[in-house]
Scaffold this motif. Structure first.
Motif, short mmCIF file in Angstrom:
data_model
loop_
_atom_site.label_atom_id
_atom_site.label_comp_id
_atom_site.label_asym_id
_atom_site.label_seq_id
_atom_site.Cartn_x
_atom_site.Cartn_y
_atom_site.Cartn_z
N LEU A 71 44.01 27.35 58.54
CA LEU A 71 43.13 26.96 57.44
C LEU A 71 41.95 26.15 57.97
O LEU A 71 40.79 26.39 57.60
N ARG B 41 36.75 36.07 52.15
CA ARG B 41 36.76 34.95 51.22
C ARG B 41 35.33 34.47 50.93
O ARG B 41 34.98 34.15 49.79
N ALA C 201 45.96 37.53 57.01
CA ALA C 201 45.69 36.23 56.39
C ALA C 201 45.19 35.21 57.41
O ALA C 201 45.73 35.07 58.50
N LEU C 202 44.14 34.50 57.02
CA LEU C 202 43.55 33.40 57.78
C LEU C 202 43.08 33.84 59.17
O LEU C 202 43.04 33.05 60.11
N HIS D 98 45.28 39.31 45.94
CA HIS D 98 45.03 38.79 47.29
C HIS D 98 44.05 39.70 48.03
O HIS D 98 43.93 40.90 47.74
N THR E 233 46.54 33.03 49.06
CA THR E 233 46.53 33.08 50.52
C THR E 233 47.80 33.73 51.05
O THR E 233 48.91 33.41 50.62
N SER E 234 47.62 34.67 51.98
CA SER E 234 48.72 35.24 52.77
C SER E 234 49.82 35.87 51.91
O SER E 234 50.98 35.51 52.02
N GLY F 220 51.35 31.53 50.07
CA GLY F 220 50.40 30.67 49.38
C GLY F 220 50.77 30.46 47.93
O GLY F 220 50.72 29.34 47.40
N GLY G 207 44.80 26.79 50.72
CA GLY G 207 43.77 27.82 50.87
C GLY G 207 43.62 28.76 49.70
O GLY G 207 42.77 29.65 49.74
N ASN G 208 44.43 28.61 48.66
CA ASN G 208 44.28 29.48 47.49
C ASN G 208 42.93 29.22 46.83
O ASN G 208 42.56 28.07 46.58
N TRP H 60 38.83 27.08 55.61
CA TRP H 60 39.35 27.28 54.25
C TRP H 60 40.48 26.31 53.92
O TRP H 60 41.33 26.61 53.10
#
Length: 413
Positions: free
Chosen positions: A167, A41, A32-33, A82, A125-126, A138, A61-62, A172
């Motif tokens: 983020l 994304r 994630a991220l 996800h 997110t995540s 998220g 970030g969703n 994002w």
């Protein structure tokens, strides 16, 4: 509605997404991220633009990609999962649910068809929790299980980078209110099973009626660092040996009291972790899962008593600090019924089942009617580069999911 769903297009999208963060072993490393997650994304956003979806990114970030319905005042139907993976993850855990949802919207666009309510594709997110703890953070923030400030301040376990910083670095950090996702009529999530049951029993689909209650805690054992050659055994306060005994006791308690449950130690850290030194500190992430809340509590109480007794006998300190938990989740029966009916129409052999793993849908279910659909995965292998599914499983899951999502979007409020 007879939609031009394309299983081949879904499969091609899965393979295109899998190239982002691809590993030599055949899996995906897209935490994630990370830069790879940001690229994934961007690809999803591009695919959404191609069919006229409106992208909104919230402050956590969703991603929400919206297709309007005839009545934009109606609460939308959400479908998603996800895109992030474990460092040694596979191609399908998570992305299947996102890209099956995308294929539904692509088919609606191609057909020029409208639904009564909007449909929103969500990439949470995540979900995995391998960088930012807890898992599903998220979704937890969006659904109000965790407050926004707590999520944004969460440190990455690999380098300490804060969630909010990540983020911003990846581009994002959105501006939409995460709470807006709570105002939905329903949530659907398709996923690979992450276990061997469906394949072993010859089922095409699992209708997920609920999920295990779970509590995960960090157990910190504090002993005394000393010389491995000069400290007699009876004088040691070895934190690692105490931790190992505690772990063994936790497993024994599960088998004695609730063998249908789950007990896992996800991480074990030793301090100082040096040759020739008796460890003075140890930390391990310890969890129980069980489909009954009361039984889970009994397991935890028994483990606490055993851990305290071991600590006293070995003359070490101990502290168990829960950091991730949720009660048993019960999904919406009316949505499950729609999935069952769709499975019957398509001739899919299906069964009801519980999920032992946590999913974003757990948090969504606290705010709206929600349900999950499982397709099998070969050997029940997930979170591993060899994770795999068949095209036939991917297709039947897509067709059943599409029927239920569209039926829900067209149902009277």
């Amino acid at each position: 509605m007879n939609l031009p769903l394309s299983p081949d297009r879904l499969w091609d999208s899965l393979m295109a997404m899998a190239r982002i963060g691809a590993t030599p072993e055949g899996g995906c490393n897209r935490p994630a991220l990370s830069a790879m997650d940001a690229e994934a994304r961007a690809l999803l956003a591009q695919w959404g633009r191609e069919i006229g979806l409106t992208l909104s990114v919230d402050r956590l970030g969703n991603m929400a990609l919206r297709r309007e319905g005839r009545d934009p005042r109606r609460r939308p139907v959400l479908v998603g999962s996800h895109l992030d993976t474990q460092p040694s993850g596979g191609k399908f855990d998570g992305p299947y649910g996102v890209l099956a949802g995308l294929e539904i919207l692509r088919a609606l666009h191609e057909a020029g068809a409208e639904t009564e309510a909007p449909i929103v594709l969500v990439n949470w997110t995540s979900e995995e929790g391998c960088r930012f703890s807890p898992s599903m953070i998220g979704a937890a923030g969006a659904m109000g299980v965790l407050d926004e400030a707590t999520v944004l301040a969460a440190p990455a376990m690999d380098d300490g980078e804060r969630y909010g910083e990540a983020l911003a670095r990846t581009g994002w950090a959105g501006t939409a209110d995460p709470a807006a996702l709570r105002e939905a009529a329903a949530y659907f999530e398709a996923h690979i099973e992450q276990g061997p049951v469906l394949e072993a029993e010859g089922y095409d689909l699992g209708i997920v009626t609920g999920g295990f209650a779970t509590e995960r805690a960090l157990v910190t054992v504090t002993g005394e660092t000393s010389h491995a050659g000069t400290t007699p055994m009876e004088m040691r306060r070895d934190a690692l040996l105490a931790a190992v005994e505690m772990i063994s006791a936790g497993e024994r308690i599960l088998y004695e009291r609730a063998p249908e449950g789950r007990m896992t130690v996800c991480r074990l850290l030793v301090d100082p972790g040096a040759d020739g030194v008796v460890p003075g500190g140890a930390r391990f992430a310890f969890e129980y899962r069980h489909p009954d809340d009361t039984t889970l509590r009994a397991l935890l109480d028994a483990a606490d008593a055993a851990i305290a007794a071991i600590a006293a006998r070995r003359r070490v300190g101990v502290r168990r600090e829960p950091y991730w938990s949720f009660p048993r989740v019960v999904f919406e029966e009316s949505l499950a019924a729609r999935l069952r009916a769709a499975a019957a129409r398509h001739g899919a052999k299906h069964r009801d089942m519980l999920s032992g793993a946590g999913h974003d849908a757990y948090h969504a279910a606290a705010r709206m009617p929600a349900v999950m659909l499982f397709i099998p995965c070969h050997g029940g292998i997930s979170h591993h580069p060899t994770e795999s599914i068949s095209r036939a499983w991917a297709e039947i899951g897509l067709r059943v999911l599409a029927d239920a999502v569209i039926e829900t979007a067209n149902a009277p409020e």
